[in-house]
Scaffold this active site. Structure first.
Site, short mmCIF file in Angstrom:
data_model
loop_
_atom_site.label_atom_id
_atom_site.label_comp_id
_atom_site.label_asym_id
_atom_site.label_seq_id
_atom_site.Cartn_x
_atom_site.Cartn_y
_atom_site.Cartn_z
N ASP A 298 0.81 -1.22 0.00
CA ASP A 298 0.00 0.00 0.00
C ASP A 298 0.84 1.27 0.00
O ASP A 298 0.66 2.17 0.83
CB ASP A 298 -0.92 0.02 1.23
CG ASP A 298 -1.71 -1.25 1.42
OD1 ASP A 298 -2.11 -1.86 0.42
OD2 ASP A 298 -1.92 -1.65 2.58
N GLU B 78 -11.47 0.33 -3.55
CA GLU B 78 -10.66 0.89 -2.47
C GLU B 78 -9.47 1.64 -3.08
O GLU B 78 -9.37 1.80 -4.28
CB GLU B 78 -10.15 -0.23 -1.54
CG GLU B 78 -9.25 -1.24 -2.22
CD GLU B 78 -8.88 -2.40 -1.32
OE1 GLU B 78 -9.33 -2.45 -0.15
OE2 GLU B 78 -8.14 -3.30 -1.78
#
Length: 371
Positions: free
Chosen positions: A55, A271
């Site tokens: 991420d 997301e």
């Protein structure tokens, strides 16, 4: 601070240039394979093999690239659709002083045990800088209990005078915040906006008009023929620690201006929202989740609507796809992750490759493999 064993040697390796035998041997010694399990060569190599990272949120401060990433660990939890196997507890920050240079892996920048309101799962973070202070934004579950015995995701903020931390958290989460994956974009006029949200394990489907349903569905969104659940956006207050306005939808539309539908899994938001600005246009980029694309849409305002344009990155090895896009030394780069080093969905490694634009501002689709 220590130097990771694998560090984008000569950047040509990370940008998919020809790999010589010495480079391949270096990766093998560090624990990564030169090719994927199905025999394909990777476009880029992991930035570090010292720890598992995912991420990646990239920011350039004082000419150096800082990567605010999740720190993956193996908690022994089986894979499930809600992401319980992603049981990260702290953050470590990566730093590169120059493209192609070594990667410094920082010490713990923030630990969940030091966050008064949080209980578990320190997922994808982001950072910002203003007036001598660095801000770390992060999601975590609070200490309430839902039908599964765990809390709601909220978004917190911590501060430091150093981009590497350590960061000191605020005593409570940002009022009005919810779900996961905060990212902060600062416009040319100095105004900052937070984008956030994720469906399924990210719980967006449990929120209706700002009210959380602790008994709500986790995966059955029941919206295939309805406008997809949107990512969220809110302008930040000057203190960078609170919302200055109610949360809005960051709406993605098709070329005709119609909202992308929930059943359109190749295009709808899942997301990992990330916004950047180029040539006066706002690029809203995101992950499609179960179809594993990184997508982008373009708008004329930081609030959108954003018109869908295409895929940035085709599916990587591993279930998740999450990224950031940063301009550094006159070039644009895509930071992303895959599971090259571990082969396990919850143990990922951050990578980097150059991003290019067509003359009309669209982005050529990148493959994470070279064959």
């Amino acid at each position: 601070m220590r130097i990771g064993l694998v560090s984008l040697a000569a950047l040509g390796l990370a940008l998919g240039a020809c790999q010589n035998q010495a480079e391949v041997d270096t990766m093998a010694a560090a624990g990564g394979d030169a090719v994927s399990p199905d025999g394909r060569s990777y476009l880029s190599q992991p930035l570090t093999s010292e720890i598992y990272t995912a991420d990646p949120s990239g920011h350039v401060f004082d000419g150096k690239l800082y990567i605010y990433a999740s720190h993956d660990i193996d908690a022994g939890i089986p894979d499930d659709d809600l992401g319980n196997q992603y049981a990260m507890r702290d953050y470590r920050i990566l730093r590169m002083d120059r493209p192609g240079g070594p990667v410094t892996v920082g010490p713990v920048a923030l630990d969940v045990k030091d966050v008064p309101w949080a209980s578990q799962q320190m997922w994808a973070p982001d950072a910002a800088y203003k007036d001598g202070t660095y801000y770390l934004y992060f999601p975590a579950r609070d200490k309430t209990k839902d039908k599964n015995g765990v809390g709601a995701f909220r978004i917190g903020v911590a501060t430091s005078k150093s981009p590497m931390g350590p960061f000191v958290p605020e005593p409570n989460y940002i009022e009005g915040s919810f779900s996961i994956d905060p990212s902060v974009f600062t416009d040319d006029d100095g105004t900052s906006y937070m984008y956030f949200g994720g469906i399924w394990g990210g719980q967006l489907q449990r929120w209706n008009n700002g009210v959380y349903d602790p008994q709500g569905s986790d995966t059955d969104l029941m919206q295939d023929d309805q406008p997809a659940i949107s990512g969220k956006v809110a302008r930040l207050s000057p203190d960078m620690k609170s919302f200055a306005e109610p949360v809005r939808d960051a709406l993605i539309v098709d070329e005709a201006g119609n909202p992308v539908l929930g059943g359109d899994h190749d295009r709808r938001f899942f997301e990992a929202a990330w916004v950047f600005k180029r040539d006066g246009k706002y690029y809203f980029t995101y992950s499609t989740g179960d179809t594993h694309y990184l997508n982008y849409a373009i708008g004329d305002s930081p609030y959108g609507p954003f018109t869908y344009k295409g895929h940035i990155l085709e599916p990587v090895q591993g279930w998740t796809s999450h990224h950031s896009i940063v301009e550094w030394n006159g070039k644009w780069y895509l930071l992303y992750h895959d599971t090259q080093l571990s082969g396990k969905n919850h143990l990922r490694n951050v990578k980097m490759t150059e991003l290019t634009f067509n003359p009309d501002g669209t982005i050529p689709t990148i493959s994470p493999f070279t064959n």
